[in-house]
Write an enzyme that holds these catalytic residues in place. Structure first.
Site, short mmCIF file in Angstrom:
data_model
loop_
_atom_site.label_atom_id
_atom_site.label_comp_id
_atom_site.label_asym_id
_atom_site.label_seq_id
_atom_site.Cartn_x
_atom_site.Cartn_y
_atom_site.Cartn_z
N ASP A 54 33.24 61.76 62.37
CA ASP A 54 32.74 63.05 62.88
C ASP A 54 33.42 64.16 62.06
O ASP A 54 34.64 64.36 62.16
CB ASP A 54 33.09 63.20 64.36
CG ASP A 54 32.55 64.51 64.94
OD1 ASP A 54 32.48 64.61 66.19
OD2 ASP A 54 32.22 65.43 64.15
N ASP A 67 39.30 70.83 74.04
CA ASP A 67 39.51 69.37 73.92
C ASP A 67 39.50 68.67 75.27
O ASP A 67 40.23 67.71 75.48
CB ASP A 67 40.83 69.07 73.19
CG ASP A 67 40.67 69.27 71.68
OD1 ASP A 67 41.60 68.98 70.91
OD2 ASP A 67 39.58 69.75 71.27
N SER A 107 54.07 68.86 40.50
CA SER A 107 54.67 67.54 40.76
C SER A 107 55.91 67.67 41.64
O SER A 107 56.23 66.75 42.40
CB SER A 107 55.03 66.88 39.43
OG SER A 107 55.77 67.79 38.62
#
Lengths: 419, 122
Positions: A54, A67, A107
């Protein structure tokens, strides 16, 4: 010789190549730039997806309907409190101003690390190479242990934590909201090639703290004479402004962007040149000075300017680094953007050297032993600590407030699904 | 240039093989087998190691037995090459005799003896 020329491997090779080139997760079924797979730009690099089928479910988004029915932002907090019918996300996170951490780096930011046990014959054993497959599929980077977005426990044992873990500790609603958008060799000049991999929707997502940390490749060339290829302050200014415009169109309102300066890297030679490289420790026959010369001769050195016996060149490199840092300072003090506040923080390596020496330790212990260049895990965590304290002192709003509901979140949701 | 990275890789690997033999007081052949045995199967790492040993192992054995440095071995194997007009790149101190002579000696050493068969490899 090219294994990818085999027909049955061609497709997967192409997918892996694309993932690495564009710095997006190799395994991402719903293409929301978050993955359930660790390496190949997966959750070692950015918050783990909790529903890879999803694309509206991913770390960092504002909760969908608090939620009540599903964990739409993967922070492990969802459902409704049966006692009063209030969604937990609403109860524990509303008003706590959750935010994510996004690193735009090179890096060093990705935590490039070549384990010395891979080349130290006297300590080599069956266990030495167990992490080689993981490292290779993360381009020899270890973002899961980096100073900005590391979420694993440090292997070095020092108490300092990554910026992400400290943001999470401050507000558990920030769980899994991290993105390490870094690349080996990245600089202000090539960031545009992979900045699109940054995942943030200005309308749907929480605000973010973005750290811009291109700390070396703009002055670190490989060529015998690296000065001509160093980024000029004018070019640097132009590219950084392009990046800030991009961020202004992608970041949710209330975000913060912190420009991180470049170091004065002359300490590298001072601390390391006469020390033995891991390859030279058995027979006392290879110092970092020889190692640097070998890499420079082949033009594969990560930074000729600072990894050189030429004191003039080292000084020139640091001078250009200072000019670029001053450029960042100028931008931070003169430019305003709609969706974020802009700040500048110095890269002060000497500060962590002093702290490390206070602990009775040696400065050369702060560098990657095999490449003799990158800051190692200890250095990255000490730098994160200095960064956090500086930001906390100067701009406390950036890091947000302590969430008073942290204990309840922990009580109800435990480790919130981990990482 | 990836060739230059391969040169660094070769010198590092040959150094590790040489030091494994030294540390374990073993032959170069045994050191190479030990190194391959340490590598995980994943990503074909172990099999790639055995393949490389099968291809260049005999030369590495002969040259290291003749006390050649990792620089010489890798130049001989062509993983390192001196570009005309460019300096010679080396990690270890150079041999006393002229570099050209050293490489010629290496060629002679390799040409002479029969290629070894590895017992455990089969």
């Amino acid at each position: 010789s090219d294994i990818c020329s085999l027909p049955f491997l061609a497709k997967i090779c192409q997918e892996i190549k694309s993932a690495i080139e564009h710095s997006v997760p190799f395994k991402d079924v719903d293409s929301d730039k978050h993955s359930v797979f660790p390496t190949l730009r997966g959750y070692h690099w950015r918050g783990r997806d909790c529903n890879d089928s999803d694309d509206m479910v991913y770390p960092g988004r504002r909760p969908d309907n608090w939620d009540a029915h599903q964990d739409s932002n993967c922070n492990g907090i969802w459902g409704v409190d049966p006692k009063d019918g209030i969604p937990y996300e609403k109860k524990f996170c509303e008003g706590s101003q959750p935010r994510g951490i996004i690193l735009l780096g090179d890096s060093a930011g990705a935590h490039f690390h070549f384990p010395p046990e891979w080349i130290t014959a006297s300590q080599m054993s069956l266990k030495s190479f167990f992490n080689l497959p993981t490292a290779l599929t993360n381009e020899l980077n270890w973002p899961q242990l980096s100073g900005a977005t590391g979420f694993l426990n440090s292997t070095s044992g020092i108490k300092e934590k990554s910026i992400y873990l400290r943001l999470r500790k401050r507000n558990l609603c920030n769980h899994r909201d991290y993105q390490n958008i870094s690349k080996n060799g990245a600089s202000s000049q090539n960031l545009e090639r992979f900045i699109e991999s940054l995942s943030r929707n200005a309308l749907l997502d929480q605000p973010a703290i973005v750290i811009y940390a291109m700390i070396g490749n703009d002055v670190c060339g490989r060529k015998t004479d690296p000065v001509p290829e160093m980024t000029t302050p004018e070019k640097f200014y132009s590219k950084v402004m392009e990046t800030l415009e991009f961020l202004n169109s992608h970041l949710p309102d209330g975000s913060h962007v912190i420009l991180y300066g470049l170091p004065n890297g002359t300490f590298l030679w001072d601390y390391l040149h006469d020390k033995y490289h891991p390859l030279g420790q058995l027979n006392k026959d290879v110092t970092y000075d020889q190692f640097y010369s070998f890499l420079s001769c082949l033009q594969v050195t990560p930074c000729h300017g600072w990894m050189s016996s030429n004191q003039t060149l080292r000084a020139l490199t640091s001078e250009r680094a200072k000019q670029l840092s001053d450029t960042l300072k100028k931008i931070a003090t003169s430019k305003k953007f709609k969706n974020f506040n802009l700040f500048y923080v110095d890269f002060d390596f000497q500060e962590i050297v002093k702290e490390w020496q206070k602990r009775g330790r040696q400065p050369w212990e702060l560098f990657e032993p095999v490449d003799g260049f990158h800051p190692n895990e200890v250095a990255l965590l000490l730098l994160a600590d200095v960064f956090w304290n500086k930001v906390q002192r100067q701009w406390p709003d950036v890091l947000g407030k302590e969430n008073p509901f942290n204990p309840q979140i922990e009580q109800v949701f435990g480790d919130q699904g981990g990482h | 240039n990836s060739n230059d990275h391969i040169c660094v890789g070769c010198v590092v690997v040959v150094s590790v093989i040489e030091q494994l033999a030294q540390v374990h007081n073993s032959t170069t052949q045994a050191a190479m087998e030990t190194l391959c045995s340490y590598l995980p199967e994943k990503l074909f790492l172990k099999s790639a190691c055995h393949l490389v040993v099968r291809i260049v192992g005999p030369d590495i054995i002969k040259l290291l037995s003749a006390d050649m440095t990792a620089d010489v071995v890798c130049h001989h194997l062509k993983f390192c090459e001196q570009v005309p007009g460019q300096p010679l790149c080396h990690l270890y101190p150079l041999p006393k005799e002229a570099w050209k002579l050293t490489l010629e000696n290496a060629r002679q050493i390799v040409k002479g003896s029969p290629t070894l068969k590895y017992s455990r490899m089969s």
